[in-house]
Design an enzyme around this catalytic site. Sequence first.
Site, PDB file in Angstrom:
ATOM      1  N   GLU A 107     -19.018 -72.235  -8.734  1.00 41.23           N
ATOM      2  CA  GLU A 107     -18.666 -70.852  -9.080  1.00 41.23           C
ATOM      3  C   GLU A 107     -17.673 -70.273  -8.054  1.00 41.23           C
ATOM      4  O   GLU A 107     -16.680 -69.635  -8.407  1.00 41.23           O
ATOM      5  CB  GLU A 107     -19.961 -70.031  -9.107  1.00 41.23           C
ATOM      6  CG  GLU A 107     -19.758 -68.587  -9.447  1.00 41.23           C
ATOM      7  CD  GLU A 107     -21.069 -67.838  -9.689  1.00 41.23           C
ATOM      8  OE1 GLU A 107     -22.132 -68.491  -9.796  1.00 41.23           O
ATOM      9  OE2 GLU A 107     -21.022 -66.600  -9.767  1.00 41.23           O
ATOM     10  N   ARG A 108     -17.940 -70.536  -6.791  1.00 38.77           N
ATOM     11  CA  ARG A 108     -17.071 -69.978  -5.739  1.00 38.77           C
ATOM     12  C   ARG A 108     -15.725 -70.683  -5.686  1.00 38.77           C
ATOM     13  O   ARG A 108     -14.694 -70.046  -5.444  1.00 38.77           O
ATOM     14  CB  ARG A 108     -17.800 -70.076  -4.388  1.00 38.77           C
ATOM     15  CG  ARG A 108     -18.940 -69.092  -4.344  1.00 38.77           C
ATOM     16  CD  ARG A 108     -19.860 -69.257  -3.172  1.00 38.77           C
ATOM     17  NE  ARG A 108     -20.941 -68.281  -3.319  1.00 38.77           N
ATOM     18  CZ  ARG A 108     -22.070 -68.292  -2.622  1.00 38.77           C
ATOM     19  NH1 ARG A 108     -22.275 -69.210  -1.716  1.00 38.77           N
ATOM     20  NH2 ARG A 108     -22.988 -67.356  -2.834  1.00 38.77           N
TER      21      ARG A 108
ATOM     22  N   GLU B  45     -18.381 -60.871   2.787  1.00 42.55           N
ATOM     23  CA  GLU B  45     -19.250 -60.798   3.977  1.00 42.55           C
ATOM     24  C   GLU B  45     -20.233 -61.970   3.979  1.00 42.55           C
ATOM     25  O   GLU B  45     -20.503 -62.563   5.025  1.00 42.55           O
ATOM     26  CB  GLU B  45     -20.023 -59.463   3.998  1.00 42.55           C
ATOM     27  CG  GLU B  45     -19.162 -58.232   4.231  1.00 42.55           C
ATOM     28  CD  GLU B  45     -18.310 -57.864   3.010  1.00 42.55           C
ATOM     29  OE1 GLU B  45     -18.722 -58.134   1.879  1.00 42.55           O
ATOM     30  OE2 GLU B  45     -17.211 -57.308   3.215  1.00 42.55           O
TER      31      GLU B  45
ATOM     32  N   GLY C 226     -20.229 -63.470  -7.248  1.00 36.94           N
ATOM     33  CA  GLY C 226     -20.460 -64.862  -6.870  1.00 36.94           C
ATOM     34  C   GLY C 226     -20.638 -65.059  -5.378  1.00 36.94           C
ATOM     35  O   GLY C 226     -20.487 -66.180  -4.875  1.00 36.94           O
ATOM     36  N   GLY C 227     -20.961 -63.983  -4.662  1.00 35.85           N
ATOM     37  CA  GLY C 227     -21.082 -64.041  -3.201  1.00 35.85           C
ATOM     38  C   GLY C 227     -19.936 -63.271  -2.579  1.00 35.85           C
ATOM     39  O   GLY C 227     -18.769 -63.617  -2.778  1.00 35.85           O
TER      40      GLY C 227
ATOM     41  N   LEU D 279       5.601 -52.397  -5.135  1.00 39.96           N
ATOM     42  CA  LEU D 279       6.990 -52.736  -5.449  1.00 39.96           C
ATOM     43  C   LEU D 279       7.350 -52.357  -6.888  1.00 39.96           C
ATOM     44  O   LEU D 279       8.506 -52.100  -7.197  1.00 39.96           O
ATOM     45  CB  LEU D 279       7.286 -54.221  -5.206  1.00 39.96           C
ATOM     46  CG  LEU D 279       8.784 -54.501  -5.142  1.00 39.96           C
ATOM     47  CD1 LEU D 279       9.139 -55.472  -4.025  1.00 39.96           C
ATOM     48  CD2 LEU D 279       9.331 -55.034  -6.446  1.00 39.96           C
ATOM     49  N   HIS D 280       6.345 -52.276  -7.753  1.00 41.35           N
ATOM     50  CA  HIS D 280       6.599 -51.842  -9.132  1.00 41.35           C
ATOM     51  C   HIS D 280       6.782 -50.313  -9.212  1.00 41.35           C
ATOM     52  O   HIS D 280       7.086 -49.800 -10.294  1.00 41.35           O
ATOM     53  CB  HIS D 280       5.430 -52.229 -10.050  1.00 41.35           C
ATOM     54  CG  HIS D 280       5.532 -53.621 -10.611  1.00 41.35           C
ATOM     55  ND1 HIS D 280       5.231 -54.747  -9.895  1.00 41.35           N
ATOM     56  CD2 HIS D 280       5.894 -54.068 -11.837  1.00 41.35           C
ATOM     57  CE1 HIS D 280       5.383 -55.816 -10.655  1.00 41.35           C
ATOM     58  NE2 HIS D 280       5.803 -55.437 -11.835  1.00 41.35           N
TER      59      HIS D 280
ATOM     60  N   PRO E   8     -31.366 -55.789 -10.003  1.00 41.12           N
ATOM     61  CA  PRO E   8     -31.035 -54.470  -9.473  1.00 41.12           C
ATOM     62  C   PRO E   8     -31.256 -54.377  -7.955  1.00 41.12           C
ATOM     63  O   PRO E   8     -30.492 -53.724  -7.254  1.00 41.12           O
ATOM     64  CB  PRO E   8     -31.988 -53.538 -10.226  1.00 41.12           C
ATOM     65  CG  PRO E   8     -32.262 -54.252 -11.522  1.00 41.12           C
ATOM     66  CD  PRO E   8     -32.210 -55.722 -11.214  1.00 41.12           C
TER      67      PRO E   8
HETATM   68  C1  FAD Z   1     -18.378 -57.708 -12.916  1.00 45.16           C
HETATM   69  C2  FAD Z   1     -19.510 -58.447 -12.276  1.00 45.16           C
HETATM   70  C3  FAD Z   1     -19.976 -59.604 -12.883  1.00 45.16           C
HETATM   71  C4  FAD Z   1     -21.076 -60.281 -12.323  1.00 45.16           C
HETATM   72  N1  FAD Z   1     -21.592 -61.364 -12.982  1.00 45.16           N
HETATM   73  C5  FAD Z   1     -22.762 -61.897 -12.577  1.00 45.16           C
HETATM   74  C6  FAD Z   1     -23.415 -62.886 -13.347  1.00 45.16           C
HETATM   75  O1  FAD Z   1     -22.911 -63.321 -14.391  1.00 45.16           O
HETATM   76  N2  FAD Z   1     -24.611 -63.361 -12.920  1.00 45.16           N
HETATM   77  C7  FAD Z   1     -25.208 -62.910 -11.772  1.00 45.16           C
HETATM   78  O2  FAD Z   1     -26.286 -63.396 -11.437  1.00 45.16           O
HETATM   79  N3  FAD Z   1     -24.610 -61.956 -11.019  1.00 45.16           N
HETATM   80  C8  FAD Z   1     -23.407 -61.436 -11.391  1.00 45.16           C
HETATM   81  N4  FAD Z   1     -22.800 -60.452 -10.640  1.00 45.16           N
HETATM   82  C9  FAD Z   1     -23.461 -59.975  -9.443  1.00 45.16           C
HETATM   83  C10 FAD Z   1     -22.733 -60.334  -8.147  1.00 45.16           C
HETATM   84  O3  FAD Z   1     -22.842 -61.696  -7.877  1.00 45.16           O
HETATM   85  C11 FAD Z   1     -23.329 -59.449  -7.027  1.00 45.16           C
HETATM   86  O4  FAD Z   1     -22.902 -58.127  -7.302  1.00 45.16           O
HETATM   87  C12 FAD Z   1     -22.897 -59.885  -5.658  1.00 45.16           C
HETATM   88  O5  FAD Z   1     -23.497 -61.102  -5.326  1.00 45.16           O
HETATM   89  C13 FAD Z   1     -23.265 -58.846  -4.585  1.00 45.16           C
HETATM   90  O6  FAD Z   1     -24.592 -58.461  -4.688  1.00 45.16           O
HETATM   91  P1  FAD Z   1     -24.976 -56.896  -4.721  1.00 45.16           P
HETATM   92  O7  FAD Z   1     -24.115 -56.247  -5.703  1.00 45.16           O
HETATM   93  O8  FAD Z   1     -26.447 -56.773  -4.847  1.00 45.16           O
HETATM   94  O9  FAD Z   1     -24.558 -56.362  -3.290  1.00 45.16           O
HETATM   95  P2  FAD Z   1     -25.531 -56.188  -2.032  1.00 45.16           P
HETATM   96  O10 FAD Z   1     -26.207 -57.477  -1.760  1.00 45.16           O
HETATM   97  O11 FAD Z   1     -26.355 -54.993  -2.237  1.00 45.16           O
HETATM   98  O12 FAD Z   1     -24.482 -55.915  -0.903  1.00 45.16           O
HETATM   99  C14 FAD Z   1     -23.876 -54.651  -0.680  1.00 45.16           C
HETATM  100  C15 FAD Z   1     -22.905 -54.777   0.485  1.00 45.16           C
HETATM  101  O13 FAD Z   1     -23.606 -55.221   1.650  1.00 45.16           O
HETATM  102  C16 FAD Z   1     -23.016 -56.407   2.128  1.00 45.16           C
HETATM  103  N5  FAD Z   1     -24.037 -57.304   2.671  1.00 45.16           N
HETATM  104  C17 FAD Z   1     -25.173 -57.741   2.084  1.00 45.16           C
HETATM  105  N6  FAD Z   1     -25.814 -58.604   2.876  1.00 45.16           N
HETATM  106  C18 FAD Z   1     -25.072 -58.717   4.004  1.00 45.16           C
HETATM  107  C19 FAD Z   1     -25.193 -59.462   5.212  1.00 45.16           C
HETATM  108  N7  FAD Z   1     -26.209 -60.314   5.416  1.00 45.16           N
HETATM  109  N8  FAD Z   1     -24.240 -59.330   6.154  1.00 45.16           N
HETATM  110  C20 FAD Z   1     -23.187 -58.487   5.955  1.00 45.16           C
HETATM  111  N9  FAD Z   1     -23.007 -57.759   4.835  1.00 45.16           N
HETATM  112  C21 FAD Z   1     -23.931 -57.888   3.868  1.00 45.16           C
HETATM  113  C22 FAD Z   1     -22.342 -57.043   0.930  1.00 45.16           C
HETATM  114  O14 FAD Z   1     -21.325 -57.931   1.316  1.00 45.16           O
HETATM  115  C23 FAD Z   1     -21.814 -55.818   0.215  1.00 45.16           C
HETATM  116  O15 FAD Z   1     -20.626 -55.413   0.796  1.00 45.16           O
HETATM  117  C24 FAD Z   1     -21.672 -59.812 -11.133  1.00 45.16           C
HETATM  118  C25 FAD Z   1     -21.165 -58.660 -10.513  1.00 45.16           C
HETATM  119  C26 FAD Z   1     -20.113 -57.973 -11.082  1.00 45.16           C
HETATM  120  C27 FAD Z   1     -19.622 -56.721 -10.414  1.00 45.16           C
END
Ligand code: FAD
Length: 386
Positions: free
Chosen positions: A249-250, A374, A370-371, A344-345, A136
């Site tokens: 993954e990426r 940003e 997966g990252g 276009l649809h 979280p």
């Molecule tokens: C449908 C779904 C499936 C997923 N599945 C998995 C899974 O199986 N296992 C797992 O471990 N995780 C999973 N994730 C998690 C996912 O990898 C994270 O949501 C993602 O890495 C972003 O982390 P966050 O949501 O905490 O965003 P945050 O880290 O809170 O970031 C919020 C915003 O701030 C930006 N930000 C953060 N740090 C920086 C920085 N240094 N510079 C500039 N901008 C920054 C981010 O790019 C983003 O726009 C899943 C997410 C979703 C939505």
Amino acid sequence: MPEPLPVAFEPFSEEHQAFRRTVRDFCEKELAPHAREWDEKGEFPRELFRRFGDMGFLGIRHDPAWGGSGLDYWYVVAYAEELVRSRNAGVGTGMLVQGEMATPIIGDLGTDEQKREFLAPALRGEKVAALAISEPDAGSDVAAIRTTARADGDDLVVNGSKMWISNGTRADFVTLAVRTGEEGYGGISLVTFPTDAKGFSVGKKLEKVGNLSSDTAVLYFDDCRIPRRYLLGEENQGFFHILTGFQGERLVAAVTAVAASQLMLEDTMRYGQARKAFGRPVASFQVWRHRLAELLSRVEAARWLTYRAADLFNRKQVAVKEISMAKLVACDLAQDVAYDCMQLHGGMGYVTETDVARAWRDVRLLPIAGGTSEIMKEIISKAVGL
Ligand SMILES: Cc1cc2nc3c(=O)[nH]c(=O)nc-3n(C[C@H](O)[C@H](O)[C@H](O)COP(=O)(O)OP(=O)(O)OC[C@H]3O[C@@H](n4cnc5c(N)ncnc54)[C@H](O)[C@@H]3O)c2cc1C
């Protein structure tokens, strides 16, 4: 005499293409007809894991000693490219987590016991696997995770929670990142965690914008005891193992983004040639011909950037910069493609029975999970010394 031209780089052999046809056939005939139904239900059938296991799709590049096929990475590329033809991104996510995200780390670092107990049944599709790193309060900032695993005799006692975990509601085990040491990246370890451990619970299944048939959940760990021998690799080296795992993954996300873009464009060209306005096919208006030409060119560029990263990865070369570039470019491009293809649809693009409408929702995940894009830019700028 000029230097001879190098032989063209053609990654796919006849065997790769035969495998591709098998995956495509399966996706188009057996999965795509159920795509909407599974999205509406918010779940695809669990038996699909077994089906994918039987077809050998979950162990493509895994060690044959544990039920894999020991094939090269181009088979994974062909598989991920064709998987989008299931027209159901949730199935793609579930299966790619199973075969390409949660289990390669066990294949690389696990003991024979871990491979027997977790890897082999996952490759057969008998056990469902999840990868749980995000929390979280820690997504992009992996080094900030707070779920702990405290040593107690021969056990580890796990406490904390994980967020957004794909396959989370029905996983039989989780490849889990935990804190075993100091704060920051130096105190993180990976473990194999069986979800029948006492104290484990699934908080809730998250309602999402897209990827509707994939279960994404919050997981809780309350004094869960697992044997210490379930550590994966070296204690407190988990951060580096996670970064290594992120590469696959990426890369597979980039491959998926290119393939999804290609499919949206193919659908759109077909629709735009059949749909008439002002007495002519809408795709014949120059504005649309040029837009489609531009997008097809950008997709081709993203494809070859992704193939360059895949080639390095396949040859086990360092490819962090190239994989990050491919993920950034391909996943961001998919947003432009989805927007224009929906436009276009016309009205049909806004109706969820249309494939492009569901693809528009689904591809939105790609620059987040997966990252994020940003974070990809952070990695690339560091890699080039900025
Ligand atoms: C449908 C779904 C499936 C997923 N599945 C998995 C899974 O199986 N296992 C797992 O471990 N995780 C999973 N994730 C998690 C996912 O990898 C994270 O949501 C993602 O890495 C972003 O982390 P966050 O949501 O905490 O965003 P945050 O880290 O809170 O970031 C919020 C915003 O701030 C930006 N930000 C953060 N740090 C920086 C920085 N240094 N510079 C500039 N901008 C920054 C981010 O790019 C983003 O726009 C899943 C997410 C979703 C939505």
